[in-house]
Design a protein around this motif. Structure first.
Motif, PDB file in Angstrom:
ATOM      1  N   UNK A   1      21.982  -3.987  11.834  1.00 48.87           N
ATOM      2  CA  UNK A   1      23.302  -4.149  12.341  1.00 48.87           C
ATOM      3  C   UNK A   1      23.507  -3.722  13.635  1.00 48.87           C
ATOM      4  N   UNK A   2      22.827  -2.662  14.214  1.00 46.09           N
ATOM      5  CA  UNK A   2      22.890  -2.210  15.377  1.00 46.09           C
ATOM      6  C   UNK A   2      22.041  -2.783  16.612  1.00 46.09           C
ATOM      7  N   UNK A   3      20.573  -2.837  16.079  1.00 49.41           N
ATOM      8  CA  UNK A   3      19.637  -3.564  16.971  1.00 49.41           C
ATOM      9  C   UNK A   3      19.218  -5.013  16.638  1.00 49.41           C
ATOM     10  N   UNK A   4      19.704  -5.551  15.533  1.00 43.87           N
ATOM     11  CA  UNK A   4      19.481  -6.839  15.370  1.00 43.87           C
ATOM     12  C   UNK A   4      18.093  -7.035  14.502  1.00 43.87           C
ATOM     13  N   UNK A   5      17.496  -5.836  14.098  1.00 45.09           N
ATOM     14  CA  UNK A   5      16.158  -6.352  13.643  1.00 45.09           C
ATOM     15  C   UNK A   5      16.448  -6.647  12.035  1.00 45.09           C
ATOM     16  N   UNK A   6      14.951  -7.344  11.651  1.00 45.25           N
ATOM     17  CA  UNK A   6      15.030  -7.773  10.219  1.00 45.25           C
ATOM     18  C   UNK A   6      13.873  -6.949   9.608  1.00 45.25           C
ATOM     19  N   UNK A   7      14.193  -5.935   8.718  1.00 45.36           N
ATOM     20  CA  UNK A   7      13.523  -5.196   8.320  1.00 45.36           C
ATOM     21  C   UNK A   7      13.638  -5.087   6.659  1.00 45.36           C
ATOM     22  N   UNK A   8      14.344  -5.674   6.201  1.00 43.20           N
ATOM     23  CA  UNK A   8      14.889  -5.456   4.635  1.00 43.20           C
ATOM     24  C   UNK A   8      13.485  -5.530   3.801  1.00 43.20           C
ATOM     25  N   UNK A   9      13.601  -4.634   2.901  1.00 43.90           N
ATOM     26  CA  UNK A   9      12.601  -4.537   1.785  1.00 43.90           C
ATOM     27  C   UNK A   9      11.248  -3.860   2.289  1.00 43.90           C
ATOM     28  N   UNK A  10      11.462  -2.931   3.049  1.00 48.39           N
ATOM     29  CA  UNK A  10      10.134  -2.316   3.536  1.00 48.39           C
ATOM     30  C   UNK A  10      10.445  -0.708   3.277  1.00 48.39           C
ATOM     31  N   UNK A  11       9.518   0.075   2.956  1.00 44.86           N
ATOM     32  CA  UNK A  11       9.388   1.445   2.679  1.00 44.86           C
ATOM     33  C   UNK A  11       9.778   1.904   4.127  1.00 44.86           C
ATOM     34  N   UNK A  12      10.264   3.253   4.190  1.00 42.01           N
ATOM     35  CA  UNK A  12      10.739   3.799   5.196  1.00 42.01           C
ATOM     36  C   UNK A  12       9.631   3.786   6.578  1.00 42.01           C
TER      37      UNK A  12
ATOM     38  N   UNK B   1       0.824  -1.003  -0.060  1.00 38.02           N
ATOM     39  CA  UNK B   1      -0.092   0.030  -0.107  1.00 38.02           C
ATOM     40  C   UNK B   1       1.186   1.450  -0.027  1.00 38.02           C
ATOM     41  N   UNK B   2       1.997   1.278   0.911  1.00 47.00           N
ATOM     42  CA  UNK B   2       2.876   2.210   0.862  1.00 47.00           C
ATOM     43  C   UNK B   2       3.575   2.620  -0.506  1.00 47.00           C
TER      44      UNK B   2
ATOM     45  N   UNK C   1      11.617   4.191  -0.671  1.00 44.49           N
ATOM     46  CA  UNK C   1      12.231   2.744  -0.662  1.00 44.49           C
ATOM     47  C   UNK C   1      13.740   2.676  -0.352  1.00 44.49           C
ATOM     48  N   UNK C   2      14.618   3.720  -0.680  1.00 42.41           N
ATOM     49  CA  UNK C   2      15.816   3.688  -0.500  1.00 42.41           C
ATOM     50  C   UNK C   2      16.183   3.985   0.883  1.00 42.41           C
ATOM     51  N   UNK C   3      15.276   5.157   1.594  1.00 41.37           N
ATOM     52  CA  UNK C   3      15.277   5.413   2.875  1.00 41.37           C
ATOM     53  C   UNK C   3      15.040   4.197   3.851  1.00 41.37           C
ATOM     54  N   UNK C   4      14.092   3.447   3.470  1.00 37.23           N
ATOM     55  CA  UNK C   4      13.746   2.387   4.460  1.00 37.23           C
ATOM     56  C   UNK C   4      14.693   1.188   4.370  1.00 37.23           C
ATOM     57  N   UNK C   5      15.469   0.881   3.023  1.00 33.78           N
ATOM     58  CA  UNK C   5      16.441   0.064   2.752  1.00 33.78           C
ATOM     59  C   UNK C   5      17.671   0.514   3.857  1.00 33.78           C
ATOM     60  N   UNK C   6      18.129   1.644   3.914  1.00 26.60           N
ATOM     61  CA  UNK C   6      18.991   2.256   4.561  1.00 26.60           C
ATOM     62  C   UNK C   6      18.887   2.164   6.016  1.00 26.60           C
ATOM     63  N   UNK C   7      17.644   2.594   6.406  1.00 24.84           N
ATOM     64  CA  UNK C   7      16.827   2.401   7.872  1.00 24.84           C
ATOM     65  C   UNK C   7      17.154   0.967   8.425  1.00 24.84           C
ATOM     66  N   UNK C   8      16.768   0.037   7.400  1.00 24.60           N
ATOM     67  CA  UNK C   8      16.818  -1.286   7.915  1.00 24.60           C
ATOM     68  C   UNK C   8      18.294  -2.064   8.170  1.00 24.60           C
TER      69      UNK C   8
END
Length: 228
Positions: free
Chosen positions: A123-134, A96-97, A111-118
């Motif tokens: 790397x720092x907090x161990x979250x798996x968020x790849x492929x999501x919008x910001x 939807x986003x 998309x690019x900001x979402x990938x950079x955030x992920x």
């Protein structure tokens, strides 16, 4: 006083401490120093300045107010809250986003900001968020222990502040003038965050048509300093 009880779900683990810890985490994530590349996007502002639709502080403030109430500020905040609340699978919210982006450059922006955030949060907090919008990535990360209201408010403040910084590079907007605009828009930022809190995908709407047209025009603009 604080405790050390971790969140039971998710990959990010926060301790139940005072509000200052939540604030510091969100301030870090939404700081201009956090490497999502926000400084390289103008959200169509560059084309709007080029066309003369924005020419001074007053027109910039009106433009930003419309984005917050009728444009991406409103819709992205709703998407963030939907991801936080788990209204539907993250993949569906993310679709939807992406559908709500009116141009190729705006899609690149989220998309690019979402990938950079992920990548950094992974790397720092161990979250798996790849492929999501910001906004979807941020909402998914914040639901592992951070307060939604504070997340929404600081996200919208960072969104607005980044566009003011872009405008200062594009037109006759001084630094003090920019801070006055941000200060005056603070009540609207809070109101937009509160309205988005339910995170209801059925409430999604966008009517900032000139901002959408500006983002489309920017794709073929002859001279550009921003990616959107």
């Amino acid at each position: 006083m604080s405790t050390t009880t971790p969140m039971a779900t998710g990959t990010i683990r926060f301790t139940a401490t005072a509000m200052s810890t939540d604030l510091l985490t969100l301030a870090q994530w939404l700081s201009p120093a956090f490497p999502v590349g926000a400084f390289s996007y103008s959200h169509g502002l560059e084309a709007a300045f080029h066309a003369g639709w924005i020419s001074d502080a007053d027109s910039l403030e009106a433009w930003l107010a419309d984005l917050l109430t009728h444009g991406a500020g409103r819709s992205d905040a709703t998407l963030l809250a939907a991801a936080y609340r788990g209204k539907m699978p993250l993949g569906e919210i993310d679709e939807i986003a992406r559908a709500f982006t009116p141009s190729a450059e705006r899609l690149l922006e989220t998309a690019a900001q979402g990938q950079a955030f992920a990548e950094v949060v992974g790397a720092v907090w161990g979250a798996e968020l790849d492929g999501l919008t910001y906004p979807v990535a941020l909402g998914a990360a914040a639901r592992e222990g951070l307060p939604l209201g504070l997340t929404l408010t600081l996200y919208l403040q960072a969104f607005t502040s980044n566009l003011i910084a872009a405008a200062q590079r594009l037109g006759p907007i001084g630094q003090t003038e920019g801070q006055r605009i941000l200060h005056r828009l603070s009540p609207l930022i809070e109101a937009t965050a509160e309205a988005a809190t339910p995170g209801d995908p059925d409430s999604l709407a966008s009517a900032a048509f000139l901002a959408d047209i500006a983002s489309m025009r920017h794709e073929t603009q002859y001279s550009r300093i921003f990616r959107s």
